[in-house]
Design an enzyme around this catalytic site. Structure first.
Site, PDB file in Angstrom:
ATOM      1  CG  ASP A  54      53.912  86.271 -47.453  1.00 12.88           C
ATOM      2  OD1 ASP A  54      54.516  86.535 -46.210  1.00 12.88           O
ATOM      3  OD2 ASP A  54      52.850  87.004 -47.608  1.00 12.88           O
ATOM      4  CB  THR A  55      57.743  89.280 -45.961  1.00 18.95           C
ATOM      5  OG1 THR A  55      56.942  88.861 -44.808  1.00 18.95           O
ATOM      6  CG2 THR A  55      56.724  89.941 -46.899  1.00 18.95           C
TER       7      THR A  55
ATOM      8  CB  THR B 117      54.841  85.452 -40.373  1.00 20.81           C
ATOM      9  OG1 THR B 117      54.315  86.766 -40.831  1.00 20.81           O
ATOM     10  CG2 THR B 117      54.077  84.691 -39.309  1.00 20.81           C
TER      11      THR B 117
ATOM     12  CE  LYS C  32      41.051  79.662 -37.375  1.00 18.37           C
ATOM     13  NZ  LYS C  32      39.401  80.218 -37.732  1.00 18.37           N
TER      14      LYS C  32
ATOM     15  CG  PHE D 171      45.667  85.907 -51.568  1.00 15.65           C
ATOM     16  CD1 PHE D 171      46.778  86.439 -50.490  1.00 15.65           C
ATOM     17  CD2 PHE D 171      44.671  85.262 -51.268  1.00 15.65           C
ATOM     18  CE1 PHE D 171      46.412  86.158 -49.266  1.00 15.65           C
ATOM     19  CE2 PHE D 171      44.518  85.167 -49.978  1.00 15.65           C
ATOM     20  CZ  PHE D 171      45.269  85.675 -48.893  1.00 15.65           C
ATOM     21  CB  VAL D 172      47.485  80.312 -53.660  1.00 11.82           C
ATOM     22  CG1 VAL D 172      48.239  80.482 -54.993  1.00 11.82           C
ATOM     23  CG2 VAL D 172      48.510  80.304 -52.578  1.00 11.82           C
TER      24      VAL D 172
HETATM   25  N1  HPA Z   1      47.072  82.614 -49.255  1.00 13.07           N
HETATM   26  C1  HPA Z   1      46.525  82.604 -48.202  1.00 13.07           C
HETATM   27  N2  HPA Z   1      47.335  82.994 -47.111  1.00 13.07           N
HETATM   28  C2  HPA Z   1      48.496  83.643 -47.172  1.00 13.07           C
HETATM   29  C3  HPA Z   1      48.869  83.958 -48.553  1.00 13.07           C
HETATM   30  C4  HPA Z   1      48.079  83.299 -49.518  1.00 13.07           C
HETATM   31  O1  HPA Z   1      48.579  83.370 -50.774  1.00 13.07           O
HETATM   32  N3  HPA Z   1      50.243  84.448 -48.423  1.00 13.07           N
HETATM   33  C5  HPA Z   1      50.326  84.583 -47.190  1.00 13.07           C
HETATM   34  N4  HPA Z   1      49.217  83.927 -46.440  1.00 13.07           N
END
Ligand code: HPA
Ligand code: MG
Length: 238
Positions: A158-159, A162, A89, A207-208
């Site tokens: 991020d990593t 995915t 999403k 975490f944003v």
């Molecule tokens: N925020 C929201 N969803 C995420 C993040 C994040 O920092 N990192 C990986 N999925």
């Protein structure tokens, strides 16, 4: 005079040095010590007034950056047909705004970029932690990607695990070309080193939320990209 306009996407800088395109330059990277903007400099929904630490990237800056990404994509892919594959999403807002900017460019340039838009849904996060099992939903009819130029549009890498899984999945349908645009790339200790073709911003390992990014489905209705407070992590924990 130094040239600051390109946010690290390449070109010739003011002193004549050539910057190689898409090298992971510091200029689009937000440093670890960036404290964000004070919340009272901007507006945001009252229901999140206790839940945010700072505005990490204001909405207007995101939009300005997307305008430039749209131009880079147009320069590289213009005059090809593409299928935009929006990763739901979290990617819906970035994808909508990116497609919108490309549409405007198509009206105002000699190049054109016919786009179809499709959607795929991934789920791997619980609270602020990535889970091992990645669910891909809506991937049944990806056979339509066969022989096509595909642009995967994702909110955050991020990593990179995915995205690697998704890329393997999409490659199985034999598209002609795959490019990836991600609004954010997070600097994480255990990253795979995967770098998307188009990156909005490289961010610190925080975490944003906001701009369609969630914490357990909350905060998608927040305009800016913000850092969530520790108390909110408890409050919305599942
Ligand atoms: N925020 C929201 N969803 C995420 C993040 C994040 O920092 N990192 C990986 N999925
Ligand atoms: Mg999420």
């Amino acid at each position: 005079m130094r040239h600051h306009g390109s946010l690290g996407d390449g070109g010739v800088v003011g002193d004549g040095r050539v910057v190689v395109r898409r090298v992971f330059s510091m200029r689009r990277a937000i440093r670890d010590d960036w404290p964000g903007y004070a919340l009272d400099l901007f507006t945001y929904p009252k229901h999140y007034s206790e839940d945010l630490e700072c505005v990490y990237i204001p909405h207007g800056v995101i939009m300005d950056r997307i305008e430039r990404l749209a131009r880079n994509i147009m320069d590289d892919l213009g005059d090809h047909d593409i299928v935009v594959l929006c990763v739901l999403k979290g990617g819906y807002q970035f994808c909508a705004d990116l497609v919108e900017r490309i549409k405007v460019l198509c009206c105002n340039s000699s190049k054109t970029l016919p786009m179809r838009v499709d959607f795929i849904r991934l789920k791997s996060y619980l609270n602020d932690q990535s889970t091992e099992d990645l669910h891909i939903v809506g991937a049944e009819n990806l056979s339509a990607l066969s022989g096509k130029n595909v642009l995967i549009v994702e909110a955050i890498v991020d990593t990179g695990k995915t995205m690697k899984t998704l890329l393997d999945h999409v490659k199985a349908f034999r598209p002609k070309m795959i490019k990836v645009a991600s609004l954010l790339v997070k600097r994480v200790p255990c990253g795979t080193g995967y770098v998307p073709d188009y990156v909005g911003f490289e961010i610190a390992n925080r975490f944003v939320v906001g701009y369609a990014l969630d914490y357990n489905e909350y905060f998608r209705d927040l305009h800016h990209l913000c850092v969530i407070s520790d108390s909110a992590k408890q409050k919305y924990k599942v």
